[in-house]
Scaffold this active site. Structure first.
Site, PDB file in Angstrom:
ATOM      1  N   CYS A   1       0.860  -1.188   0.000  1.00 39.08           N
ATOM      2  CA  CYS A   1       0.000   0.000   0.000  1.00 39.08           C
ATOM      3  C   CYS A   1       0.886   1.224   0.000  1.00 39.08           C
ATOM      4  O   CYS A   1       1.376   1.643   1.057  1.00 39.08           O
ATOM      5  CB  CYS A   1      -0.951   0.018   1.184  1.00 39.08           C
ATOM      6  SG  CYS A   1      -2.181   1.358   1.054  1.00 39.08           S
TER       7      CYS A   1
ATOM      8  N   CYS B   1      -0.105   3.724  -7.456  1.00 39.50           N
ATOM      9  CA  CYS B   1      -1.037   3.089  -6.520  1.00 39.50           C
ATOM     10  C   CYS B   1      -1.092   1.614  -6.868  1.00 39.50           C
ATOM     11  O   CYS B   1      -1.308   1.264  -8.026  1.00 39.50           O
ATOM     12  CB  CYS B   1      -2.427   3.700  -6.654  1.00 39.50           C
ATOM     13  SG  CYS B   1      -3.724   2.821  -5.743  1.00 39.50           S
TER      14      CYS B   1
END
Length: 258
Positions: free
Chosen positions: A87, A205
């Site tokens: 993440c 991302c």
């Protein structure tokens, strides 16, 4: 290669610490390493532990990050060979340079548990990958709201890489991010300023799918194209002392950057 021949090679265990709503890293990392298996003898298995997170907000990201130690411990119980914190924005939201602190702490968890494993983070992998490519100026595409996108740009800038432009798709729901068609990026990237940049981060991302578009966009624009997932795969392979080469995944995994 026969099953008997495959058994002659150790199966390397890939551990991933992922947000509970993340789907993409458990698709793109295996896809890249399975593609690598077509050319190299190493084989891989994949194992995950989850941290609770549904909305991509600074508050949820901070709460989620506190769970990363538990996840590292669980994956260490499986004696994984390398571990990835999947993440990017959770790490970057904790402050400049936090990936170093996180990686060191999580690695120590594996040491204390008796199964030492190198730990990489998608945030650190992206920064390190860009440096390895010699990228001093980049443009980025993110699915985040504008404030989080600006925070990501600031984090990258603080690592000595200028962010020329950033596209924020402003998708707050993490499952909606995962549901994006990666081929939409073949048009979205054209909205970014590509002048005088050394690399394009097509997805800053690990939840926004981009793998299917990376080579196509790179071939089309003539600029090295990378994603957080590609950079994570490169660093995992490097930590495993394997050649970081996966065909059709852009410049960083071309085998040029060892």
């Amino acid at each position: 290669m026969t099953g008997i021949q495959q058994d002659m090679h150790k199966t390397l265990k890939i551990g991933q610490i992922v947000p509970s709503s993340n789907l993409t890293m458990e698709r793109e990392i295996p896809a890249m390493l399975r593609a690598r298996e077509a050319e190299y003898p190493e084989r891989f298995s994949f194992h995950s532990s989850r941290m609770r997170m549904k909305k991509v907000t600074k508050e949820e990201l901070a709460a989620m990050d506190k769970d990363s130690d538990r996840c590292a411990l669980e994956l260490s119980d499986a004696a994984v060979d390398v571990m990835g914190y999947a993440c990017l924005v959770a790490i970057m939201s904790m402050g400049r340079g936090y990936h170093r602190e996180s990686q060191k702490r999580l690695h120590q968890v594996t040491v204390d548990n008796g199964h030492p494993a190198p730990v990489v983070s998608s945030a650190g992998a992206l920064v390190d990958g860009l440096h390895l490519m010699g990228a001093r100026r980049v443009s980025i595409v993110t699915p985040y709201m504008r404030p989080l996108t600006d925070m990501v740009a600031d984090y990258i800038t603080a690592e000595g890489i200028e962010v020329s432009d950033s596209i924020a798709l402003e998708i707050p729901d993490n499952l909606e991010v995962a549901a994006q068609d990666p081929m939409n990026l073949t048009e979205i990237y054209k909205r970014a300023n590509l002048r005088n940049i050394d690399a394009l981060v097509l997805s800053a991302c690990v939840q926004m799918p981009s793998l299917a578009a990376i080579q196509k966009v790179e071939d089309e624009c003539g600029i090295p194209v990378v994603s957080a997932a590609v950079a994570t795969t490169h660093q995992m392979l490097t930590q495993l002392d394997l050649k970081p080469h996966v065909p059709g995944c852009g410049a960083l995994l071309s085998g040029k950057y060892l």
